[in-house]
Design a protein around this motif. Sequence first.
Motif, PDB file in Angstrom:
ATOM      1  N   MET A  22       0.999  33.457  33.695  1.00 27.33           N
ATOM      2  CA  MET A  22      -0.114  33.638  32.746  1.00 27.33           C
ATOM      3  C   MET A  22      -1.049  34.751  33.212  1.00 27.33           C
ATOM      4  N   GLU A  23      -1.341  34.767  34.538  1.00 27.22           N
ATOM      5  CA  GLU A  23      -2.217  35.804  35.068  1.00 27.22           C
ATOM      6  C   GLU A  23      -1.591  37.180  34.911  1.00 27.22           C
ATOM      7  N   GLY A  24      -0.256  37.256  35.140  1.00 29.14           N
ATOM      8  CA  GLY A  24       0.429  38.534  34.971  1.00 29.14           C
ATOM      9  C   GLY A  24       0.350  39.029  33.545  1.00 29.14           C
ATOM     10  N   SER A  25       0.469  38.102  32.590  1.00 28.33           N
ATOM     11  CA  SER A  25       0.364  38.474  31.178  1.00 28.33           C
ATOM     12  C   SER A  25      -1.034  38.978  30.841  1.00 28.33           C
ATOM     13  N   ASP A  26      -2.044  38.315  31.412  1.00 29.82           N
ATOM     14  CA  ASP A  26      -3.427  38.760  31.178  1.00 29.82           C
ATOM     15  C   ASP A  26      -3.659  40.150  31.737  1.00 29.82           C
ATOM     16  N   ARG A  27      -3.091  40.421  32.924  1.00 28.14           N
ATOM     17  CA  ARG A  27      -3.255  41.743  33.527  1.00 28.14           C
ATOM     18  C   ARG A  27      -2.592  42.814  32.675  1.00 28.14           C
ATOM     19  N   ARG A  28      -1.404  42.478  32.133  1.00 26.90           N
ATOM     20  CA  ARG A  28      -0.718  43.449  31.270  1.00 26.90           C
ATOM     21  C   ARG A  28      -1.551  43.737  30.019  1.00 26.90           C
ATOM     22  N   MET A  29      -2.138  42.672  29.459  1.00 26.44           N
ATOM     23  CA  MET A  29      -2.979  42.855  28.281  1.00 26.44           C
ATOM     24  C   MET A  29      -4.194  43.713  28.606  1.00 26.44           C
ATOM     25  N   ASP A  30      -4.782  43.509  29.814  1.00 31.37           N
ATOM     26  CA  ASP A  30      -5.927  44.315  30.223  1.00 31.37           C
ATOM     27  C   ASP A  30      -5.536  45.780  30.360  1.00 31.37           C
ATOM     28  N   MET A  31      -4.348  46.025  30.939  1.00 38.37           N
ATOM     29  CA  MET A  31      -3.881  47.399  31.103  1.00 38.37           C
ATOM     30  C   MET A  31      -3.647  48.055  29.747  1.00 38.37           C
ATOM     31  N   ILE A  32      -3.068  47.304  28.817  1.00 38.85           N
ATOM     32  CA  ILE A  32      -2.812  47.852  27.482  1.00 38.85           C
ATOM     33  C   ILE A  32      -4.123  48.172  26.782  1.00 38.85           C
ATOM     34  N   SER A  33      -5.113  47.257  26.913  1.00 40.08           N
ATOM     35  CA  SER A  33      -6.383  47.453  26.216  1.00 40.08           C
ATOM     36  C   SER A  33      -7.163  48.641  26.762  1.00 40.08           C
ATOM     37  N   THR A  34      -6.903  49.035  28.021  1.00 41.93           N
ATOM     38  CA  THR A  34      -7.587  50.208  28.569  1.00 41.93           C
ATOM     39  C   THR A  34      -7.010  51.514  28.033  1.00 41.93           C
ATOM     40  N   VAL A  35      -5.784  51.448  27.515  1.00 43.34           N
ATOM     41  CA  VAL A  35      -5.119  52.651  27.004  1.00 43.34           C
ATOM     42  C   VAL A  35      -5.122  52.683  25.477  1.00 43.34           C
ATOM     43  N   VAL A  36      -4.789  51.559  24.870  1.00 45.37           N
ATOM     44  CA  VAL A  36      -4.692  51.477  23.414  1.00 45.37           C
ATOM     45  C   VAL A  36      -6.041  51.034  22.852  1.00 45.37           C
ATOM     46  N   LYS A  37      -6.664  51.892  22.076  1.00 48.46           N
ATOM     47  CA  LYS A  37      -7.984  51.613  21.525  1.00 48.46           C
ATOM     48  C   LYS A  37      -7.931  51.580  19.993  1.00 48.46           C
ATOM     49  N   PRO A  38      -8.819  50.787  19.374  1.00 47.00           N
ATOM     50  CA  PRO A  38      -8.930  50.849  17.912  1.00 47.00           C
ATOM     51  C   PRO A  38      -9.312  52.261  17.483  1.00 47.00           C
ATOM     52  N   ILE A  39      -8.894  52.648  16.293  1.00 50.06           N
ATOM     53  CA  ILE A  39      -9.134  53.995  15.792  1.00 50.06           C
ATOM     54  C   ILE A  39     -10.070  53.927  14.581  1.00 50.06           C
ATOM     55  N   HIS A  40     -11.049  54.831  14.573  1.00 45.23           N
ATOM     56  CA  HIS A  40     -11.907  54.963  13.405  1.00 45.23           C
ATOM     57  C   HIS A  40     -11.060  55.461  12.234  1.00 45.23           C
ATOM     58  N   ARG A  41     -11.326  54.940  11.028  1.00 43.91           N
ATOM     59  CA  ARG A  41     -10.479  55.298   9.878  1.00 43.91           C
ATOM     60  C   ARG A  41     -10.456  56.794   9.605  1.00 43.91           C
ATOM     61  N   GLU A  42     -11.490  57.521  10.009  1.00 46.37           N
ATOM     62  CA  GLU A  42     -11.505  58.970   9.837  1.00 46.37           C
ATOM     63  C   GLU A  42     -10.358  59.626  10.601  1.00 46.37           C
ATOM     64  N   GLY A  43      -9.933  58.983  11.688  1.00 46.01           N
ATOM     65  CA  GLY A  43      -8.878  59.553  12.518  1.00 46.01           C
ATOM     66  C   GLY A  43      -7.524  59.616  11.843  1.00 46.01           C
ATOM     67  N   TRP A  44      -7.272  58.695  10.890  1.00 50.01           N
ATOM     68  CA  TRP A  44      -5.961  58.679  10.246  1.00 50.01           C
ATOM     69  C   TRP A  44      -5.770  59.847   9.297  1.00 50.01           C
ATOM     70  N   LYS A  45      -6.808  60.641   9.077  1.00 51.24           N
ATOM     71  CA  LYS A  45      -6.653  61.881   8.319  1.00 51.24           C
ATOM     72  C   LYS A  45      -6.094  62.995   9.193  1.00 51.24           C
ATOM     73  N   PHE A  46      -6.189  62.830  10.516  1.00 47.56           N
ATOM     74  CA  PHE A  46      -5.851  63.917  11.436  1.00 47.56           C
ATOM     75  C   PHE A  46      -4.683  63.584  12.364  1.00 47.56           C
ATOM     76  N   ILE A  47      -4.621  62.356  12.873  1.00 47.57           N
ATOM     77  CA  ILE A  47      -3.600  62.021  13.870  1.00 47.57           C
ATOM     78  C   ILE A  47      -2.184  62.252  13.350  1.00 47.57           C
ATOM     79  N   PRO A  48      -1.818  61.785  12.131  1.00 48.28           N
ATOM     80  CA  PRO A  48      -0.454  62.067  11.646  1.00 48.28           C
ATOM     81  C   PRO A  48      -0.165  63.564  11.528  1.00 48.28           C
TER      82      PRO A  48
END
Length: 237
Positions: free
Chosen positions: A1-27
């Motif tokens: 369980m702790e390993g899963s939490d650490r993986r989630m923490d690592m993912i959350s430091t890299v993968v961030k929510p995106i402001h909707r304005e960004g979807w006009k440019f990122i693609p």
Amino acid sequence: MEGSDRRMDMISTVVKPIHREGWKFIPAFGIVALLLFFLWEPLGWLGLGLTVWCYYFFRDPDRVTPTRPGLFVSPADGVVSLIERAAPPPELGLGAEERTRVSVFMNVFNCHVNRAPIAGTVTKIAYRPGKFLNASLDKASEDNERNGLALRLEDGREIAVVQIAGLVARRILCEVAEGTPLATGQRFGMIRFGSRVDVYLPEGVAPLVAVGQGTIAGETVIADLASAELARQGEVR
């Protein structure tokens, strides 16, 4: 369980929510990067790097905002570039009397979502076209394109929050309307790409940040209505 939490923490430091304005440019950035790979692989890697930058430019992470009434938080990620006396923009109708202005400069690597510095109701929004000078300069407040918000606090005092376009910024986005009540730290807009936000404090309220200090939007306390502390000083160490 702790390993899963650490993986989630690592993912959350890299993968961030995106402001909707960004979807006009990122693609679009991604498609250009793909085309560049077909033309010449080194150019493709450059395009991929720019696509990643575009993704992070439009990131919109949650923030932990202090909730005690009377606290001002930074309206933007960045660096306190100026603290000085100045009158609010005349188009906001807040008078010509000078107040303490705290300016937060955002470079192209900062998160550019802007947040309300304190709880209040938007009484006026005023946009003014202008130049696109370096937003870290003092004269940017007067000459650059800007969008100002007047906020009425619960005690009846009014403050100004001004979004200022910068050297490469070409759009100021304001997502609230006059009459909108804002909570401290609530999102109200953003600026593309590189810019500055000014906060005009009420008379008698001293800033609790120093020039050169880094700030986090919605988290860093920049002033306190209840504080009797003099303007805070700082030095590089």
